[in-house]
Design a protein around this motif. Structure first.
Motif, PDB file in Angstrom:
ATOM      1  N   LEU A  91       0.705  -1.075  -0.049  1.00  0.00           N
ATOM      2  CA  LEU A  91       0.038  -0.123  -0.257  1.00  0.00           C
ATOM      3  C   LEU A  91       0.822   1.383  -0.055  1.00  0.00           C
ATOM      4  CD1 LEU A  91      -2.901   1.551   0.530  1.00  0.00           C
ATOM      5  CD2 LEU A  91      -2.165   1.232   2.693  1.00  0.00           C
ATOM      6  N   VAL A  92       1.899   1.513   1.146  1.00  0.00           N
ATOM      7  CA  VAL A  92       2.406   2.385   0.862  1.00  0.00           C
ATOM      8  C   VAL A  92       3.740   2.902   0.100  1.00  0.00           C
ATOM      9  CG1 VAL A  92       2.406   2.906   3.752  1.00  0.00           C
ATOM     10  CG2 VAL A  92       3.886   2.204   3.287  1.00  0.00           C
ATOM     11  N   PHE A  93       3.714   1.797  -0.729  1.00  0.00           N
ATOM     12  CA  PHE A  93       5.173   2.574  -1.859  1.00  0.00           C
ATOM     13  C   PHE A  93       3.951   2.382  -3.411  1.00  0.00           C
ATOM     14  CE2 PHE A  93       7.832   0.360   1.822  1.00  0.00           C
ATOM     15  CZ  PHE A  93       8.434   1.600   2.664  1.00  0.00           C
ATOM     16  N   ALA A  94       2.936   2.263  -2.737  1.00  0.00           N
ATOM     17  CA  ALA A  94       2.570   2.610  -3.957  1.00  0.00           C
ATOM     18  C   ALA A  94       1.956   3.665  -4.285  1.00  0.00           C
ATOM     19  CB  ALA A  94       1.451   1.864  -4.757  1.00  0.00           C
ATOM     20  N   ASP A  95       1.508   4.483  -2.756  1.00  0.00           N
ATOM     21  CA  ASP A  95       0.430   5.575  -2.059  1.00  0.00           C
ATOM     22  C   ASP A  95       1.568   6.614  -1.396  1.00  0.00           C
ATOM     23  OD1 ASP A  95      -1.113   7.468  -1.884  1.00  0.00           O
ATOM     24  OD2 ASP A  95      -2.493   6.380  -2.051  1.00  0.00           O
ATOM     25  N   GLU A  96       2.117   7.663  -2.475  1.00  0.00           N
ATOM     26  CA  GLU A  96       3.141   8.787  -1.019  1.00  0.00           C
ATOM     27  C   GLU A  96       2.136   8.865  -0.485  1.00  0.00           C
ATOM     28  OE1 GLU A  96       4.645  11.825  -2.809  1.00  0.00           O
ATOM     29  OE2 GLU A  96       5.629  12.495  -1.481  1.00  0.00           O
ATOM     30  N   THR A  97       0.664   9.470  -0.530  1.00  0.00           N
ATOM     31  CA  THR A  97      -0.094   9.998   0.712  1.00  0.00           C
ATOM     32  C   THR A  97      -0.397   9.099   1.697  1.00  0.00           C
ATOM     33  OG1 THR A  97      -1.399  10.895  -1.062  1.00  0.00           O
ATOM     34  CG2 THR A  97      -2.203  11.302   1.218  1.00  0.00           C
TER      35      THR A  97
END
Ligand SMILES: CC(C)(COP(=O)(O)OP(=O)(O)OC[C@H]1O[C@@H](n2cnc3c(N)ncnc32)[C@H](O)[C@@H]1O)[C@@H](O)C(=O)NCCC(=O)NCCS
Ligand SMILES: Nc1ncnc2c1ncn2[C@@H]1O[C@H](COP(=O)(O)OP(=O)(O)OP(=O)(O)O)[C@@H](O)[C@H]1O
Length: 195
Positions: free
Chosen positions: A71-77
Motif C-alpha cells: 500500500l504505502v510504496f504505491a501511494d505517497e499520501t
C-alpha cells in the motif's frame, strides 16, 4: 563517537552494520526500532489499525508488513500517514537507546532515511553504503522474492544515490563480494578509531 550509517534499500547496510558490530561498535538500528514500536499489542500498532483499518493485521494480530508495504510504496499520501504515526515513536525510543549507549567507543546509528530526514549534520561522520540501482533490484528480487516493480517502488520512495553520496564522510561501494565488503568496512572502522 556518533557515526551515521545509511544506504538505499538492499545496498548492504545491514550487512555493514553487522560487520561493524563484530568489530566492536555499538549499533542502534532504526529499522529494528520501527518494527518494535508496532509490535503486537503496542499503542503504535493500535494507532496504525485506527488509521488503516483492521485489514492491515494478520490473523495472528501482527502488522501485515507485505500488505502495508504494497500500500504505502504505491501511494505517497498513505506512506506519509504511516510515517507520521511510526516516526515520532521511533524518535522517542531512539532517544532512550541513545541515552543508554556508552559515552566512549563508536556508536553507529543505522538509519535508512538519514538523508530524507535531514539528520546527516548531527553525526561526526557518515558512512554511506552505495550500490547501483540494478544491483539493488537484483538483490531484492533474489533474496526477498519481490517483483521488479516492488523493488523499483521502494527505490522511488527514497533519496537518490547522489543525495546520499553527497553527505558521505566514508563511501563504501558494495559492488564486489561479501569479502570485499568486509575489507572495506574494516578499513573504515580503523579510520574511525584513528582519525
Ligand atoms: C511499510 C513497512 C511495514 C514494510 O515493512 P517491510 O518488513 O517490508 O520492510 P522493512 O521495515 O524491513 O524496511 C526495509 C527497507 O525499506 C525501506 N523503507 C522502509 N520504510 C520506508 C519509508 N517510509 N520510506 C522509504 N523507504 C522505506 C528502507 O530501506 C528499509 O531498510 C515498513 O517498512 C514500515 O513500517 N515503514 C514505515 C516506517 C519507516 O519509515 N521505517 C524506516 C526507518 S525509521
Ligand atoms: N557484497 C555482496 N554480495 C552478495 N550479496 C550481498 C552483498 N552485500 C549484501 N548482500 C546481500 O544483499 C541483500 C541486501 O543486503 P542487506 O540486507 O545488508 O541490505 P540493506 O541495505 O540492509 O537492506 P534494507 O534496506 O532492506 O535493510 C542481503 O540478502 C545480503 O545478504
Amino acid at each position: 563517537m556518533r557515526v551515521g550509517l545509511t544506504g538505499g534499500i538492499a545496498s548492504g547496510k545491514s550487512t555493514v552494520s553487522s560487520i561493524l558490530r563484530e568489530l566492536g561498535a555499538v549499533v542502534i538500528d532504526a529499522d529494528q526500532i520501527a518494527r518494535e514500536v508496532v509490535a503486537k499489542g503496542t499503542p503504535g500498532l493500535a494507532a496504525v489499525v485506527e488509521a488503516f483499518g483492521p485489514d492491515m493485521l494478520t490473523p495472528e494480530g501482527e502488522l501485515d508488513r507485505p500488505k502495508m508495504g504494497a500500500l504505502v510504496f504505491a501511494d505517497e499520501t498513505q506512506r506519509k500517514v504511516l510515517e507520521s504515526i511510526v516516526h515520532p515513536l521511533v524518535f522517542e525510543r531512539y532517544a532512550e537507546l541513545e541515552a543508554a549507549a556508552p559515552a566512549d567507543g563508536i556508536v553507529v546509528h543505522d538509519i535508512p532515511l538519514l538523508v530524507e530526514s535531514g539528520r546527516a549534520e548531527e553525526f561526526e561522520a557518515v558512512i554511506v553504503v552505495d550500490a547501483p540501482e540494478e544491483l539493488q533490484i537484483e538483490r531484492m528480487v533474489r533474496d526477498r522474492g519481490w517483483t521488479e516493480d516492488d523493488a523499483r517502488a521502494r527505490i522511488a520512495a527514497q533519496a537518490t544515490r547522489e543525495q546520499r553520496r553527497a553527505v558521505a564522510t566514508y563511501l563504501i561501494e558494495n559492488t564486489g563480494t561479501r569479502e570485499d565488503l568486509r575489507l572495506a568496512v574494516t578499513e573504515v572502522f580503523e579510520a574511525l578509531l584513528a582519525p
